[in-house]
Design a protein around this motif. Structure first.
Motif, PDB file in Angstrom:
ATOM      1  N   GLY A 154     -17.039  -9.743   3.770  1.00 41.39           N
ATOM      2  CA  GLY A 154     -16.256  -8.678   4.389  1.00 41.39           C
ATOM      3  C   GLY A 154     -14.798  -8.798   3.999  1.00 41.39           C
ATOM      4  N   PHE A 155     -13.943  -8.178   4.782  1.00 45.02           N
ATOM      5  CA  PHE A 155     -12.510  -8.241   4.524  1.00 45.02           C
ATOM      6  C   PHE A 155     -11.800  -8.851   5.723  1.00 45.02           C
ATOM      7  CE2 PHE A 155     -13.738  -5.078   1.414  1.00 45.02           C
ATOM      8  CZ  PHE A 155     -12.945  -5.415   0.319  1.00 45.02           C
ATOM      9  N   ALA A 156     -10.973  -9.856   5.454  1.00 42.05           N
ATOM     10  CA  ALA A 156     -10.179 -10.460   6.518  1.00 42.05           C
ATOM     11  C   ALA A 156      -9.124  -9.471   7.005  1.00 42.05           C
ATOM     12  CB  ALA A 156      -9.513 -11.736   6.007  1.00 42.05           C
ATOM     13  N   GLN A 157      -8.552  -8.699   6.067  1.00 42.68           N
ATOM     14  CA  GLN A 157      -7.579  -7.671   6.400  1.00 42.68           C
ATOM     15  C   GLN A 157      -7.805  -6.476   5.475  1.00 42.68           C
ATOM     16  OE1 GLN A 157      -4.230 -10.526   5.981  1.00 42.68           O
ATOM     17  NE2 GLN A 157      -3.486  -9.693   7.909  1.00 42.68           N
ATOM     18  N   PHE A 158      -7.593  -5.289   6.016  1.00 42.39           N
ATOM     19  CA  PHE A 158      -7.776  -4.078   5.230  1.00 42.39           C
ATOM     20  C   PHE A 158      -6.752  -3.059   5.712  1.00 42.39           C
ATOM     21  CE2 PHE A 158      -9.829  -0.313   3.508  1.00 42.39           C
ATOM     22  CZ  PHE A 158     -10.399  -0.789   2.320  1.00 42.39           C
ATOM     23  N   VAL A 159      -5.805  -2.722   4.838  1.00 38.47           N
ATOM     24  CA  VAL A 159      -4.687  -1.856   5.218  1.00 38.47           C
ATOM     25  C   VAL A 159      -4.780  -0.557   4.435  1.00 38.47           C
ATOM     26  CG1 VAL A 159      -2.177  -1.630   5.233  1.00 38.47           C
ATOM     27  CG2 VAL A 159      -3.231  -3.831   5.757  1.00 38.47           C
ATOM     28  N   VAL A 160      -4.577   0.562   5.117  1.00 34.79           N
ATOM     29  CA  VAL A 160      -4.672   1.878   4.470  1.00 34.79           C
ATOM     30  C   VAL A 160      -3.372   2.645   4.669  1.00 34.79           C
ATOM     31  CG1 VAL A 160      -7.162   1.994   4.765  1.00 34.79           C
ATOM     32  CG2 VAL A 160      -5.670   2.960   6.517  1.00 34.79           C
ATOM     33  N   ASP A 161      -3.133   3.603   3.788  1.00 37.94           N
ATOM     34  CA  ASP A 161      -1.994   4.507   3.918  1.00 37.94           C
ATOM     35  C   ASP A 161      -2.478   5.902   3.541  1.00 37.94           C
ATOM     36  OD1 ASP A 161       0.915   4.514   4.525  1.00 37.94           O
ATOM     37  OD2 ASP A 161       1.032   5.462   2.556  1.00 37.94           O
ATOM     38  N   ASP A 166       3.067   5.941  -2.889  1.00 47.09           N
ATOM     39  CA  ASP A 166       4.245   6.753  -3.194  1.00 47.09           C
ATOM     40  C   ASP A 166       4.548   6.744  -4.689  1.00 47.09           C
ATOM     41  OD1 ASP A 166       6.674   8.246  -2.317  1.00 47.09           O
ATOM     42  OD2 ASP A 166       7.686   6.479  -3.123  1.00 47.09           O
ATOM     43  N   LEU A 167       4.414   5.583  -5.303  1.00 47.62           N
ATOM     44  CA  LEU A 167       4.766   5.418  -6.711  1.00 47.62           C
ATOM     45  C   LEU A 167       3.861   6.224  -7.631  1.00 47.62           C
ATOM     46  CD1 LEU A 167       6.937   3.709  -8.139  1.00 47.62           C
ATOM     47  CD2 LEU A 167       5.215   1.931  -8.465  1.00 47.62           C
ATOM     48  N   LEU A 168       2.565   6.270  -7.304  1.00 44.98           N
ATOM     49  CA  LEU A 168       1.612   6.958  -8.167  1.00 44.98           C
ATOM     50  C   LEU A 168       1.205   8.328  -7.629  1.00 44.98           C
ATOM     51  CD1 LEU A 168       1.489   3.976  -9.220  1.00 44.98           C
ATOM     52  CD2 LEU A 168      -0.845   4.486  -9.904  1.00 44.98           C
ATOM     53  N   ASP A 169       1.899   8.791  -6.578  1.00 50.77           N
ATOM     54  CA  ASP A 169       1.691  10.137  -6.050  1.00 50.77           C
ATOM     55  C   ASP A 169       0.225  10.377  -5.681  1.00 50.77           C
ATOM     56  OD1 ASP A 169       2.676  12.618  -5.256  1.00 50.77           O
ATOM     57  OD2 ASP A 169       2.193  13.562  -7.181  1.00 50.77           O
ATOM     58  N   ALA A 170      -0.332   9.451  -4.885  1.00 50.59           N
ATOM     59  CA  ALA A 170      -1.734   9.541  -4.471  1.00 50.59           C
ATOM     60  C   ALA A 170      -1.823   9.978  -3.016  1.00 50.59           C
ATOM     61  CB  ALA A 170      -2.428   8.199  -4.654  1.00 50.59           C
ATOM     62  N   GLU A 171      -2.950  10.581  -2.668  1.00 46.70           N
ATOM     63  CA  GLU A 171      -3.165  10.997  -1.282  1.00 46.70           C
ATOM     64  C   GLU A 171      -3.538   9.813  -0.401  1.00 46.70           C
ATOM     65  OE1 GLU A 171      -5.639  14.446   1.208  1.00 46.70           O
ATOM     66  OE2 GLU A 171      -5.992  14.164  -0.944  1.00 46.70           O
ATOM     67  N   TYR A 172      -4.318   8.879  -0.951  1.00 50.96           N
ATOM     68  CA  TYR A 172      -4.767   7.727  -0.182  1.00 50.96           C
ATOM     69  C   TYR A 172      -4.517   6.441  -0.968  1.00 50.96           C
ATOM     70  CZ  TYR A 172      -7.423  11.365   2.244  1.00 50.96           C
ATOM     71  OH  TYR A 172      -7.787  12.493   2.911  1.00 50.96           O
ATOM     72  N   ALA A 173      -4.244   5.370  -0.214  1.00 49.21           N
ATOM     73  CA  ALA A 173      -4.115   4.043  -0.822  1.00 49.21           C
ATOM     74  C   ALA A 173      -4.640   3.020   0.170  1.00 49.21           C
ATOM     75  CB  ALA A 173      -2.664   3.738  -1.180  1.00 49.21           C
ATOM     76  N   VAL A 186       0.826  -1.209   0.000  1.00 51.61           N
ATOM     77  CA  VAL A 186       0.000   0.000   0.000  1.00 51.61           C
ATOM     78  C   VAL A 186       0.862   1.261   0.000  1.00 51.61           C
ATOM     79  CG1 VAL A 186      -1.654   1.315   1.375  1.00 51.61           C
ATOM     80  CG2 VAL A 186      -1.980  -1.125   1.075  1.00 51.61           C
ATOM     81  N   ALA A 187       1.879   1.291   0.864  1.00 50.81           N
ATOM     82  CA  ALA A 187       2.753   2.468   0.921  1.00 50.81           C
ATOM     83  C   ALA A 187       3.496   2.655  -0.399  1.00 50.81           C
ATOM     84  CB  ALA A 187       3.743   2.320   2.074  1.00 50.81           C
ATOM     85  N   SER A 188       3.944   1.554  -1.006  1.00 57.14           N
ATOM     86  CA  SER A 188       4.667   1.641  -2.275  1.00 57.14           C
ATOM     87  C   SER A 188       3.756   2.152  -3.384  1.00 57.14           C
ATOM     88  CB  SER A 188       5.222   0.259  -2.653  1.00 57.14           C
ATOM     89  OG  SER A 188       6.132  -0.209  -1.685  1.00 57.14           O
ATOM     90  N   ALA A 189       2.526   1.667  -3.449  1.00 55.77           N
ATOM     91  CA  ALA A 189       1.595   2.097  -4.489  1.00 55.77           C
ATOM     92  C   ALA A 189       1.267   3.577  -4.341  1.00 55.77           C
ATOM     93  CB  ALA A 189       0.317   1.266  -4.417  1.00 55.77           C
ATOM     94  N   ASP A 194      -4.405   7.658  12.406  1.00 55.50           N
ATOM     95  CA  ASP A 194      -5.009   6.719  13.365  1.00 55.50           C
ATOM     96  C   ASP A 194      -6.347   7.245  13.874  1.00 55.50           C
ATOM     97  OD1 ASP A 194      -2.858   5.034  13.080  1.00 55.50           O
ATOM     98  OD2 ASP A 194      -1.813   5.747  14.881  1.00 55.50           O
ATOM     99  N   ALA A 195      -6.411   8.545  14.114  1.00 54.27           N
ATOM    100  CA  ALA A 195      -7.662   9.140  14.608  1.00 54.27           C
ATOM    101  C   ALA A 195      -8.764   9.032  13.557  1.00 54.27           C
ATOM    102  CB  ALA A 195      -7.427  10.601  14.981  1.00 54.27           C
ATOM    103  N   GLN A 196      -8.420   9.300  12.301  1.00 55.22           N
ATOM    104  CA  GLN A 196      -9.405   9.163  11.224  1.00 55.22           C
ATOM    105  C   GLN A 196      -9.874   7.719  11.102  1.00 55.22           C
ATOM    106  OE1 GLN A 196      -6.900  10.973   8.103  1.00 55.22           O
ATOM    107  NE2 GLN A 196      -8.600  12.347   7.656  1.00 55.22           N
ATOM    108  N   TRP A 197      -8.918   6.798  11.157  1.00 50.14           N
ATOM    109  CA  TRP A 197      -9.250   5.382  11.001  1.00 50.14           C
ATOM    110  C   TRP A 197     -10.171   4.912  12.124  1.00 50.14           C
ATOM    111  CZ3 TRP A 197      -9.808   2.112   7.439  1.00 50.14           C
ATOM    112  CH2 TRP A 197      -9.753   0.735   7.664  1.00 50.14           C
ATOM    113  N   LYS A 198      -9.907   5.388  13.336  1.00 53.14           N
ATOM    114  CA  LYS A 198     -10.762   5.031  14.467  1.00 53.14           C
ATOM    115  C   LYS A 198     -12.163   5.584  14.283  1.00 53.14           C
ATOM    116  CE  LYS A 198     -10.956   5.178  19.528  1.00 53.14           C
ATOM    117  NZ  LYS A 198     -10.275   5.634  20.770  1.00 53.14           N
ATOM    118  N   ALA A 199     -12.257   6.808  13.756  1.00 58.26           N
ATOM    119  CA  ALA A 199     -13.569   7.439  13.560  1.00 58.26           C
ATOM    120  C   ALA A 199     -14.357   6.776  12.439  1.00 58.26           C
ATOM    121  CB  ALA A 199     -13.385   8.927  13.255  1.00 58.26           C
TER     122      ALA A 199
END
Length: 381
Positions: free
Chosen positions: A55-62, A38-45, A33-36, A66-71
Motif C-alpha cells: 500500500g502507500f504510507a502517504q498519498f497526497v493529491v492536488d 502548476d509547472l506542467l499545467d495539469a488538472e490533477y497531480a 505535488v502542487a508545484s508539479a 475534500d468531498a471528492q477525496w472522501k468519496a
C-alpha cells in the motif's frame, strides 16, 4: 514549457525553492505535488510514498476536492500503473490511461482521467515514491498525449530535487523524534525522582501522624493536613507530566503517522525488530486515537522491556467504522490465569481502562514461551 524558457526556468526555480523551505515530510509532499501540477499545467497531480505491505504510507493529491477525496475512499494499493512505476522504475506517458491494460481498481468516485504522465521518485537506487499527473489542460494532439517529451524531462528534474527534499525532511523528522525520545526519557527520570521523594515524605508523615493520634491528637491533625498537601502536590506533578508527555504530533499528523514514527524510533533504539502495517484507516475521534496510541505504547514497552522478544509486529486496520490495533511479540509470554500479578506488572488494567474509556475493548492472549498478543478494538465515530 508553454511560456518560454525564461518563464519556465523561473517556475522551476520557484518550485525548487518552495520544496526547500519545508522540513515536515507532509508539507514537502504537498509542495512537490502542487508545484508539479502548476509547472506542467495539469488538472490533477498526486504523489504516493509506498509502505512495505503493498500500500502507500502517504498519498497526497492536488486538484481533488475534500468531498471528492472522501468519496474515493481508502488509499490506493500498489497496483496497475502505480505498481509499474514503483517496481520497474520507469516513466509512463500515456495518451489515455484508461486504455492501458494495467488500468484497474480505480474507485467509481475517482475523477475521470485521460492523458497521463508518471515517474518514480528515486533516492539513489531506492524508489521512494511515485509522482504522476493527469489531464493536461492545454489542447492535445488528436489521439496523442497532451504531455510532451519536454514535460517529461521537466518532471524528471523536479523529481530529482523532490527526492532530495523528501530525504532531508525524513532525516529532520527522525532527528526530531530521537530528540523527543531522549527528552521524554529525561522527563521520566525526573518525574520518578520527584514523585518518589514526595511519596517517601508522605509515608513518613503518615507514620508520624499514626503515632501521635492517641498521645497528641492536635499534632496528629497537623501531620494529616501535611499528608493531604503532599498528596495534592504529587497528584499535580503527575498530572503535569501527563500533559507534558502528550503526543504533540497526534493532532497534527494523525494516528497512523504518529504511530509509524514512534515505531521507527523504537526499531532503531532496541535489539528487537519492530514492524508496522496499516490499511484503510480513516481519522478516528480524538479520544479514541489517543487511547489507541497509549495502548500501543504500553504494549510495545512491555514487549521490548519485559518479554525478551526478537520480533514485535504492530498492525492497525480498519474494522467497520472503527479500527483494530494488534501488538504481537515472540517473547517469553506469561500465564493469563495469573491475572492479578500480570495485570500489575504489565499495565493490563491501565490498557483495559483506556480501551473501555474510549468505548472499545481489549483482549490479551499469551502463553509462557509463546509470546503475547494485545488486541484493541475501537468503534470509530
Amino acid at each position: 514549457m508553454s511560456h518560454g524558457p525564461r518563464a519556465g526556468l523561473a517556475a522551476v526555480s520557484a518550485a525548487l525553492l518552495a520544496m526547500s523551505r519545508h522540513l515536515e515530510v507532509r508539507d514537502v509532499l504537498k509542495t512537490i505535488v502542487a508545484s508539479a501540477r502548476d509547472l506542467l499545467d495539469a488538472e490533477y497531480a498526486a504523489l504516493g510514498v509506498p509502505d512495505d505491505h503493498g500500500g502507500f504510507a502517504q498519498f497526497v493529491v492536488d486538484g481533488v476536492s475534500d468531498a471528492q477525496w472522501k468519496a474515493i475512499g481508502p488509499l490506493p494499493r500498489q497496483h496497475g500503473i502505480l505498481a509499474a512505476m514503483l517496481r520497474e522504475a520507469r516513466t509512463e506517458r500515456l495518451a489515455d490511461v484508461r486504455d492501458d491494460p494495467r488500468f484497474e481498481g480505480w474507485p467509481a468516485a475517482h475523477p475521470d482521467m485521460s492523458d497521463f504522465l508518471g515517474l518514480p521518485v528515486k533516492d539513489g537506487d531506492e524508489t521512494i515514491g511515485a509522482l504522476f499527473l493527469a489531464n493536461k489542460k492545454s489542447d492535445k494532439p488528436r489521439g496523442g498525449c497532451g504531455f510532451t517529451q519536454e514535460d517529461e524531462e521537466l518532471l524528471g528534474i523536479l523529481a530529482q530535487h523532490a527526492a532530495i527534499a523528501l530525504t532531508n525532511a525524513r532525516l529532520y523528522e527522525r532527528s526530531r523524534e530521537l530528540t523527543i525520545a531522549e527528552e521524554r526519557s529525561r522527563l521520566a527520570h525526573e518525574l520518578h525522582d520527584a514523585v518518589s521523594q514526595k511519596l517517601f515524605s508522605l509515608r513518613l508523615t503518615a507514620q508520624a501522624a499514626a503515632k501521635l493520634v492517641d498521645r497528641d491528637p492536635d499534632r496528629a491533625k497537623d501531620e494529616l493536613r501535611h499528608v493531604v498537601e503532599l498528596a495534592a502536590e504529587a497528584t499535580d506533578e503527575l498530572r503535569a507530566a501527563v500533559v507534558e508527555l502528550r503526543p504533540a504530533g497526534l493532532d497534527e499528523d494523525g494516528l497512523v503517522a504518529t504511530l509509524r514514527t514512534q515505531i521507527q524510533v523504537l526499531d532503531r533504539a532496541h535489539g528487537a525488530h519492530v514492524t508496522f502495517g496499516t490499511g484503510g484507516i480513516r481519522a478516528l475521534p480524538a479520544a479514541q486515537e489517543e487511547a489507541v496510541l497509549r495502548v500501543a505504547q504500553e504494549a510495545l514497552h512491555n514487549a521490548l522491556r519485559h518479554s525478551q522478544a526478537e520480533l514485535v509486529e504492530v498492525t492497525l486496520h480498519k474494522h467497520g467504522a472503527g479500527a483494530v490495533l494488534r501488538v504481537t511479540d515472540d517473547g517469553s509470554g506469561f500465564d493469563p490465569r495469573a491475572v492479578r500479578r500480570a495485570g500489575r506488572h504489565l499495565g493490563l488494567v491501565s490498557m483495559r481502562d483506556r480501551a473501555s474509556g474510549a468505548g472499545g475493548r481489549l483482549t490479551v492472549e499469551s502463553e509462557p514461551g509463546k509470546g503475547t498478543t494485545v488486541e484493541m478494538e475501537v468503534p470509530g465515530g
